[in-house]
Design an enzyme around this catalytic site. Structure first.
Site, PDB file in Angstrom:
ATOM      1  CG  ASP A 185      -4.944  -1.136   0.863  1.00  0.00           C
ATOM      2  OD1 ASP A 185      -5.162  -2.178   1.511  1.00  0.00           O
ATOM      3  OD2 ASP A 185      -4.678  -1.125  -0.346  1.00  0.00           O
ATOM      4  CB  SER A 192      -0.946   0.040   1.194  1.00  0.00           C
ATOM      5  OG  SER A 192      -1.961  -0.843   0.987  1.00  0.00           O
ATOM      6  CB  SER A 193       3.804   2.449  -1.814  1.00  0.00           C
ATOM      7  OG  SER A 193       3.456   1.949  -3.070  1.00  0.00           O
TER       8      SER A 193
END
Ligand code: GLA
Length: 394
Positions: A177, A131-132
């Protein structure tokens, strides 16, 4: 993975040619312990925020200009924009994530009347399924909140991050996320009901075990389109079930109810997708129970079953993730292992006895190299806090 020993403040000062001291914000990445592809199906997820993440440093400007710089993409240089030019623009590359947050915050009525210089530095491996992108969204959210005293409710910020992903970037992802990153708590995972958004924190006590993140180093190139396809298949299955059942989501069904009614789903592939969503949701609730009872073996078994279901019914694993998980299951001291995140490459996680970690890495990597042709990368996951301002200079 880059470490964070670099002096980000002086990097900021040199990039933006200033002697002022910027404020520093941080948003983590996340792992998901169990409950995969259940969020957009109205089920439960069980993620945790990790200590790797995105740092964002910023100073307000006296004009309307926005200048973005990422130490992870130095080749794109400083990307310039303006508060009056916040529409998606392909040439702005990664800076579309912060631009999207700015646009939606303004549209939600938050007053942002001055521009800003912002420097980003992330130590989450890019494209690894940790989940950048949600991390950069939430880092931008807390940054704008802090800089402009916006008093944004945390849930609203999380929902805006999701909106950026869905509407601005075009990936039809669920809320997991952004929620994990926005609400994360050190040493805890979050059991989230994605239908009601009710949640509870569960302490992660692993008695001499650690969570290892294993990066397949396979970039998730087609992830977006395959992801949207899985989602559409589940929606189709749901609408066929709704012909006879009064349910809002697949998450409303128990495995028993699913078995009794699965004939309503005409297409066999869609039936398998729905089966995963229903059983995975049940596994997630059971996993919390097992963890709370201290039954780590049962928790690990549920992780393994989750992977098998993602491999056989949801079909989002592939050679790389299967090699990692299946090899991990064979190793001594491993309680469980599974892919984490969307799949199609990216990362797996394994719960491994601490004194077996070295052997684990060595054995898994050597089989991985032999089967896949390149190396995997291993990190120890520390569960840290959610997105916030950092008060000490880093
Ligand atoms: C991605 C999405 C999440 C979730 C997972 C799969 O990480 O962003 O919303 O659907 O995949 O569980």
């Amino acid at each position: 993975m880059i470490t964070t020993t670099v002096n980000l403040t002086s990097e900021f000062q040199s990039i933006f040619n200033t002697s002022q001291t910027p404020r520093t914000f941080f948003a983590p990445g996340r792992i998901n312990l169990i409950g995969e592809h259940t969020d957009y199906n109205g089920g439960h997820v069980f993620p945790a925020s990790i200590s790797f993440g995105t740092y964002a440093l910023s100073i307000k400007r006296n004009d309307q200009k926005l200048r973005f710089y990422s130490m992870n993409f130095p080749e794109t240089g400083i990307i310039e924009s303006d508060l009056s030019e916040l529409a998606y623009d392909e040439k702005d590359n990664w800076a579309n994530y912060p631009k999207g947050m700015l646009l939606y915050l303004k549209e939600a009525g938050h007053e942002i009347n001055q521009g800003a210089d912002i420097l980003y530095y992330g130590n989450i491996p890019n494209g690894a399924g940790l989940s950048s992108s949600a991390s950069i969204e939430l880092a931008t959210g807390v940054l704008l909140d802090g800089l402009f005293n916006l008093n944004i409710e945390r849930l609203a910020m999380i929902q805006l991050g999701k909106k950026v992903e869905n509407q601005y970037i075009g990936v039809n992802s669920g809320i997991m996320d952004q929620f994990a990153i926005g609400m994360g708590k050190r040493d805890h995972a979050i059991l989230l009901d994605c239908e009601t958004l009710n949640y509870q924190y569960a302490p992660i006590v692993l008695n001499g075990h650690a969570i290892i993140i294993i990066n397949t180093n396979k970039q998730r190139t087609l992830a977006g389109s395959k992801y949207n396809e899985r989602r559409a298949q589940c929606e189709q299955a749901l609408s066929e079930l709704q012909q006879e059942l009064s349910i809002n989501s697949l998450g409303d069904l128990s495995p028993e109810e699913f078995e009794t009614n699965k004939h309503l789903i005409r297409d066999e592939t869609n039936r398998k997708r729905a089966k995963h969503a229903v059983y995975e949701n049940a596994r997630t609730l059971l996993a919390l129970e097992k963890l709370q009872q201290g039954d780590l073996n049962a928790f690990g078994q549920l992780m393994n079953e989750s992977h098998k279901s993602l491999r056989d019914d949801y079909e989002v694993t592939g050679l790389e993730l299967n090699t990692i998980a299946e090899t991990a299951w064979e190793q001594e001291g491993v309680l469980g292992a599974r892919m984490t995140g969307a799949g199609f490459g990216g990362c797996a996680i394994a719960v491994v006895e601490k004194n077996k970690i070295d052997d684990f890495k060595k054995n898994v990597n050597s089989i991985y190299r032999e089967k896949v042709g390149y190396e995997a990368t291993f990190y120890i996951a520390t569960i840290g806090d959610g997105a916030k301002e950092l008060t000490e200079e880093c």
